[in-house]
Design a protein around this motif. Sequence first.
Motif, PDB file in Angstrom:
ATOM      1  N   TRP A  72       0.841  -1.195   0.000  1.00  0.00           N
ATOM      2  CA  TRP A  72       0.000   0.000   0.000  1.00  0.00           C
ATOM      3  C   TRP A  72       0.879   1.249   0.000  1.00  0.00           C
ATOM      4  N   HIS A  73       0.411   2.313  -0.666  1.00  0.00           N
ATOM      5  CA  HIS A  73       1.029   3.621  -0.463  1.00  0.00           C
ATOM      6  C   HIS A  73       0.770   4.008   0.986  1.00  0.00           C
ATOM      7  N   ARG A  74       1.761   4.539   1.666  1.00  0.00           N
ATOM      8  CA  ARG A  74       1.653   4.839   3.097  1.00  0.00           C
ATOM      9  C   ARG A  74       0.421   5.678   3.459  1.00  0.00           C
ATOM     10  N   PRO A  75       0.120   6.769   2.765  1.00  0.00           N
ATOM     11  CA  PRO A  75      -1.054   7.570   3.156  1.00  0.00           C
ATOM     12  C   PRO A  75      -2.374   6.795   3.032  1.00  0.00           C
ATOM     13  N   ILE A  76      -2.456   5.926   2.048  1.00  0.00           N
ATOM     14  CA  ILE A  76      -3.682   5.123   1.879  1.00  0.00           C
ATOM     15  C   ILE A  76      -3.784   4.092   2.997  1.00  0.00           C
ATOM     16  N   PHE A  77      -2.674   3.424   3.307  1.00  0.00           N
ATOM     17  CA  PHE A  77      -2.663   2.458   4.408  1.00  0.00           C
ATOM     18  C   PHE A  77      -3.071   3.130   5.716  1.00  0.00           C
ATOM     19  N   ASP A  78      -2.443   4.270   6.028  1.00  0.00           N
ATOM     20  CA  ASP A  78      -2.748   4.978   7.271  1.00  0.00           C
ATOM     21  C   ASP A  78      -4.208   5.413   7.324  1.00  0.00           C
ATOM     22  N   GLY A  79      -4.721   5.914   6.220  1.00  0.00           N
ATOM     23  CA  GLY A  79      -6.109   6.358   6.189  1.00  0.00           C
ATOM     24  C   GLY A  79      -7.106   5.225   6.286  1.00  0.00           C
ATOM     25  N   PHE A  80      -6.847   4.150   5.572  1.00  0.00           N
ATOM     26  CA  PHE A  80      -7.772   3.018   5.544  1.00  0.00           C
ATOM     27  C   PHE A  80      -7.798   2.273   6.871  1.00  0.00           C
ATOM     28  N   TYR A  81      -6.623   2.067   7.457  1.00  0.00           N
ATOM     29  CA  TYR A  81      -6.513   1.271   8.680  1.00  0.00           C
ATOM     30  C   TYR A  81      -6.361   2.101   9.954  1.00  0.00           C
ATOM     31  N   ARG A  82      -6.235   3.425   9.812  1.00  0.00           N
ATOM     32  CA  ARG A  82      -5.970   4.292  10.968  1.00  0.00           C
ATOM     33  C   ARG A  82      -4.778   3.750  11.760  1.00  0.00           C
ATOM     34  N   ALA A  83      -3.728   3.438  11.042  1.00  0.00           N
ATOM     35  CA  ALA A  83      -2.552   2.797  11.625  1.00  0.00           C
ATOM     36  C   ALA A  83      -1.857   3.702  12.633  1.00  0.00           C
ATOM     37  N   GLN A  84      -1.474   3.110  13.749  1.00  0.00           N
ATOM     38  CA  GLN A  84      -0.672   3.790  14.758  1.00  0.00           C
ATOM     39  C   GLN A  84       0.552   2.923  15.050  1.00  0.00           C
ATOM     40  N   VAL A  85       1.716   3.515  14.929  1.00  0.00           N
ATOM     41  CA  VAL A  85       2.974   2.808  15.158  1.00  0.00           C
ATOM     42  C   VAL A  85       3.310   2.828  16.644  1.00  0.00           C
ATOM     43  N   THR A  86       3.643   1.660  17.196  1.00  0.00           N
ATOM     44  CA  THR A  86       4.129   1.569  18.573  1.00  0.00           C
ATOM     45  C   THR A  86       5.646   1.517  18.585  1.00  0.00           C
ATOM     46  N   VAL A  87       6.222   0.654  17.753  1.00  0.00           N
ATOM     47  CA  VAL A  87       7.679   0.508  17.699  1.00  0.00           C
ATOM     48  C   VAL A  87       8.088  -0.041  16.332  1.00  0.00           C
ATOM     49  N   LYS A  88       9.275   0.375  15.882  1.00  0.00           N
ATOM     50  CA  LYS A  88       9.838  -0.111  14.628  1.00  0.00           C
ATOM     51  C   LYS A  88      11.124  -0.870  14.936  1.00  0.00           C
ATOM     52  N   TYR A  89      11.371  -1.925  14.165  1.00  0.00           N
ATOM     53  CA  TYR A  89      12.550  -2.771  14.372  1.00  0.00           C
ATOM     54  C   TYR A  89      13.342  -2.894  13.081  1.00  0.00           C
ATOM     55  N   ASP A  90      14.643  -2.659  13.152  1.00  0.00           N
ATOM     56  CA  ASP A  90      15.479  -2.966  12.006  1.00  0.00           C
ATOM     57  C   ASP A  90      15.746  -4.474  12.016  1.00  0.00           C
ATOM     58  N   HIS A  91      16.436  -4.954  11.006  1.00  0.00           N
ATOM     59  CA  HIS A  91      16.639  -6.395  10.846  1.00  0.00           C
ATOM     60  C   HIS A  91      17.370  -7.007  12.038  1.00  0.00           C
ATOM     61  N   GLN A  92      18.415  -6.343  12.495  1.00  0.00           N
ATOM     62  CA  GLN A  92      19.212  -6.868  13.608  1.00  0.00           C
ATOM     63  C   GLN A  92      18.380  -6.963  14.897  1.00  0.00           C
ATOM     64  N   ALA A  93      17.624  -5.923  15.211  1.00  0.00           N
ATOM     65  CA  ALA A  93      16.802  -5.927  16.431  1.00  0.00           C
ATOM     66  C   ALA A  93      15.708  -6.988  16.342  1.00  0.00           C
ATOM     67  N   MET A  94      15.086  -7.104  15.166  1.00  0.00           N
ATOM     68  CA  MET A  94      14.038  -8.112  14.998  1.00  0.00           C
ATOM     69  C   MET A  94      14.582  -9.509  15.212  1.00  0.00           C
ATOM     70  N   CYS A  95      15.727  -9.820  14.609  1.00  0.00           N
ATOM     71  CA  CYS A  95      16.320 -11.154  14.761  1.00  0.00           C
ATOM     72  C   CYS A  95      16.679 -11.432  16.218  1.00  0.00           C
TER      73      CYS A  95
END
Length: 112
Positions: A72-95
Amino acid sequence: MQSTALVNPTAALSHRQRLGRCYELSGLVALHNPHVTLVHGSIQGFNFPRIAHAWVELPDGSVWEPVTNKVWHRPIFDGFYRAQVTVKYDHQAMCRLCAQHEHWGPWNTVAA
């Protein structure tokens, strides 16, 4: 819009097989694509209650959503789902967190 650069080991799953598995599916895609960012947050749509959710941000700012298996284009995703970010993880942190907790999340921690 589909991204040809995204390695998606979950592509063959049906919509029904995806329901309730957003953390696992997002984690799998993030694992196979070190250039993306795993996001844990929440969504709310169609007047339903807000629910915990996971998705993947691509380098161009678009979003791969695991239940719809669509980019999804970010603005459409945010609008459609009312997305709220709690935390983001890069690859190293996720692993590291996935191995530490022995599950795909949520980990209820701040990314390091």
